[in-house]
Design a protein around this motif. Sequence first.
Motif, PDB file in Angstrom:
ATOM      1  N   VAL A  78       0.835  -1.205   0.000  1.00 56.56           N
ATOM      2  CA  VAL A  78       0.000   0.000   0.000  1.00 56.56           C
ATOM      3  C   VAL A  78       0.863   1.246   0.000  1.00 56.56           C
ATOM      4  CG1 VAL A  78      -1.664   1.346   1.338  1.00 56.56           C
ATOM      5  CG2 VAL A  78      -1.964  -1.121   1.107  1.00 56.56           C
ATOM      6  N   ARG A  79       1.877   1.250   0.856  1.00 53.20           N
ATOM      7  CA  ARG A  79       2.768   2.411   0.929  1.00 53.20           C
ATOM      8  C   ARG A  79       3.456   2.667  -0.400  1.00 53.20           C
ATOM      9  NH1 ARG A  79       7.715   3.261   5.330  1.00 53.20           N
ATOM     10  NH2 ARG A  79       8.366   5.318   4.582  1.00 53.20           N
ATOM     11  N   HIS A  80       3.853   1.587  -1.080  1.00 57.52           N
ATOM     12  CA  HIS A  80       4.545   1.731  -2.363  1.00 57.52           C
ATOM     13  C   HIS A  80       3.616   2.237  -3.464  1.00 57.52           C
ATOM     14  CE1 HIS A  80       7.157   0.835  -5.758  1.00 57.52           C
ATOM     15  NE2 HIS A  80       6.176   0.120  -6.298  1.00 57.52           N
ATOM     16  N   CYS A  81       2.366   1.756  -3.455  1.00 58.01           N
ATOM     17  CA  CYS A  81       1.453   2.029  -4.572  1.00 58.01           C
ATOM     18  C   CYS A  81       0.598   3.279  -4.394  1.00 58.01           C
ATOM     19  CB  CYS A  81       0.524   0.837  -4.792  1.00 58.01           C
ATOM     20  SG  CYS A  81       1.358  -0.683  -5.299  1.00 58.01           S
ATOM     21  N   ARG A  82       0.365   3.703  -3.140  1.00 59.67           N
ATOM     22  CA  ARG A  82      -0.682   4.694  -2.874  1.00 59.67           C
ATOM     23  C   ARG A  82      -0.469   6.007  -3.619  1.00 59.67           C
ATOM     24  NH1 ARG A  82      -5.029   5.298  -3.108  1.00 59.67           N
ATOM     25  NH2 ARG A  82      -6.692   5.229  -1.593  1.00 59.67           N
ATOM     26  N   TYR A  83       0.774   6.437  -3.773  1.00 59.66           N
ATOM     27  CA  TYR A  83       1.041   7.743  -4.390  1.00 59.66           C
ATOM     28  C   TYR A  83       1.460   7.627  -5.854  1.00 59.66           C
ATOM     29  CZ  TYR A  83       0.703  10.223   0.062  1.00 59.66           C
ATOM     30  OH  TYR A  83       0.250  10.789   1.238  1.00 59.66           O
ATOM     31  N   GLN A  84       1.383   6.430  -6.414  1.00 66.86           N
ATOM     32  CA  GLN A  84       1.883   6.269  -7.778  1.00 66.86           C
ATOM     33  C   GLN A  84       1.107   7.109  -8.786  1.00 66.86           C
ATOM     34  OE1 GLN A  84       2.214   2.125  -8.865  1.00 66.86           O
ATOM     35  NE2 GLN A  84       4.232   1.940  -7.913  1.00 66.86           N
ATOM     36  N   ARG A  85      -0.215   7.188  -8.629  1.00 67.86           N
ATOM     37  CA  ARG A  85      -0.998   7.976  -9.588  1.00 67.86           C
ATOM     38  C   ARG A  85      -0.626   9.458  -9.486  1.00 67.86           C
ATOM     39  NH1 ARG A  85      -5.735   5.965  -8.702  1.00 67.86           N
ATOM     40  NH2 ARG A  85      -5.683   4.544 -10.484  1.00 67.86           N
ATOM     41  N   ALA A  86      -0.464   9.948  -8.266  1.00 65.45           N
ATOM     42  CA  ALA A  86      -0.073  11.357  -8.082  1.00 65.45           C
ATOM     43  C   ALA A  86       1.293  11.617  -8.713  1.00 65.45           C
ATOM     44  CB  ALA A  86      -0.048  11.707  -6.595  1.00 65.45           C
ATOM     45  N   HIS A  87       2.245  10.700  -8.519  1.00 65.10           N
ATOM     46  CA  HIS A  87       3.573  10.867  -9.106  1.00 65.10           C
ATOM     47  C   HIS A  87       3.510  10.823 -10.631  1.00 65.10           C
ATOM     48  CE1 HIS A  87       5.114  10.812  -5.158  1.00 65.10           C
ATOM     49  NE2 HIS A  87       5.214   9.499  -4.986  1.00 65.10           N
ATOM     50  N   THR A  88       2.673   9.949 -11.158  1.00 68.48           N
ATOM     51  CA  THR A  88       2.540   9.833 -12.613  1.00 68.48           C
ATOM     52  C   THR A  88       1.970  11.114 -13.212  1.00 68.48           C
ATOM     53  OG1 THR A  88       2.224   7.440 -12.468  1.00 68.48           O
ATOM     54  CG2 THR A  88       1.480   8.520 -14.484  1.00 68.48           C
ATOM     55  N   ILE A  89       0.949  11.661 -12.568  1.00 71.22           N
ATOM     56  CA  ILE A  89       0.351  12.914 -13.046  1.00 71.22           C
ATOM     57  C   ILE A  89       1.367  14.043 -12.965  1.00 71.22           C
ATOM     58  CG2 ILE A  89      -1.395  14.662 -12.526  1.00 71.22           C
ATOM     59  CD1 ILE A  89      -3.246  12.369 -11.664  1.00 71.22           C
ATOM     60  N   GLN A  90       2.091  14.122 -11.859  1.00 68.86           N
ATOM     61  CA  GLN A  90       3.071  15.188 -11.668  1.00 68.86           C
ATOM     62  C   GLN A  90       4.187  15.070 -12.702  1.00 68.86           C
ATOM     63  OE1 GLN A  90       2.416  17.411  -9.308  1.00 68.86           O
ATOM     64  NE2 GLN A  90       4.253  18.688  -9.396  1.00 68.86           N
ATOM     65  N   ALA A  91       4.572  13.843 -13.031  1.00 68.83           N
ATOM     66  CA  ALA A  91       5.694  13.631 -13.945  1.00 68.83           C
ATOM     67  C   ALA A  91       5.405  14.127 -15.360  1.00 68.83           C
ATOM     68  CB  ALA A  91       6.055  12.153 -13.984  1.00 68.83           C
ATOM     69  N   ARG A  92       4.136  14.241 -15.722  1.00 72.40           N
ATOM     70  CA  ARG A  92       3.801  14.695 -17.070  1.00 72.40           C
ATOM     71  C   ARG A  92       4.292  16.119 -17.329  1.00 72.40           C
ATOM     72  NH1 ARG A  92      -2.548  12.722 -16.868  1.00 72.40           N
ATOM     73  NH2 ARG A  92      -2.095  10.551 -16.282  1.00 72.40           N
TER      74      ARG A  92
END
Length: 409
Positions: free
Chosen positions: A25-39
């Motif tokens: 959970v800790r690893h995955c929870r922020y992945q969408r936020a990081h992906t959006i920010q990375a754009r």
Amino acid sequence: MAEINIGPEHLFIAMAIVAPYLLLVRHCRYQRAHTIQARFSERPLSSMTVKEAHEIFRELRELEFPYTLHSAMKLSLLKTGSIPTMTKLFVATRQLNEKNASKRAADTEVVLNEVHDREPGSDSHLMGIARMNYLHARFRKAGKILDEDMLHTLGSAVVDILRGVDRQEWRQLTDVERCAIGVFHKALGDAMEIPFTFLPSHETGWRDGMHFAEELYDWTLVYEKVAAKPTDSTKYIGRRLVELAKVNVPAPLKPLIEKVVITKLDDHSRISMGFEKPGILVYAFARGILNVRKVILRYLSLPRPDSKAVRVLNENPDPKTGLYTWNLWIEHPWYIKPTFSNQWGLKAIMVRLFGNGAIPSANGPYKEAGYDLRTIGPAAQETRGQEEMEAIFQSLKGASYATGCPFHA
């Protein structure tokens, strides 16, 4: 009775099962936020297009914060009940009386969801805007809907999204997400012909969507404090809107539900609509529920997968009727397809036991066959304005407003 002994080996096995899940959970929870920010890691926010903004906004609505963003829409609609110029019109048109309130609420949310969730520039998206513009046009020309009220309605949506996520969700919005919300609503305001002359940077322009959202946010809160005043119409409309929120819940819970809804209002809006301030225990209860939800989502829940996206609208119309249905049941089942789950699912059982008893049925009184964006709205307007709407639609289509960035050519 057999004695249950829990030894160290049992605790070790439990931790061996639970710990990897918590780490996942800790690893995955922020992945969408990081992906959006990375754009936009190598691009300025000022380059964000309307289509990019909509893609981000839709991810937030369907995957990241569906509960809060859909609740924000309802709260923005509720707050229109605190503005006297708006409520005076609602009373005069009788669209929020006891007979018409549920349909008016359903129609409004259908159109707003069409505008928010359909692909920008698509026929459904543009027709939703055209329908809104047509229904507002005669009242704006007559001075019964002020430009300030139109801007407040747009701004209230931005305020309730930004504030709702920051206060209620397991994480804060990123700068890219805030920018996307600003870009989307700026383009929508342009399409609705809402003047932005009340905002400080209307002459010099805005750097990006985040700058625009901040100015609209600040102006909206100031305007509400000045405009929201208690009148007979605000108290009547406020009561009608709150009644919609609790119609299908058990009678013993109705007073608590009402008070919890009222905790979401600023004092000036609450006073304008004539509601007493809930007690400290109600505020504590509401905050407690939100805090528990935050902990569960942040530390115990994996991100929502694409397959579980929360979609209010159905993607395609019925092939036989050409009409659309949706999945949001408010007071009555307007435009809800009479499937087995909609007639006997949890929602239907709650309605049968505690609500008004209205269940979707074939050829029922709530237009369960679906809606047509060209006719949705007050009954008196269903067969009117087709030429005007078509002209608005073609104008929006020709302007290609949904392409590019609304701040920079």
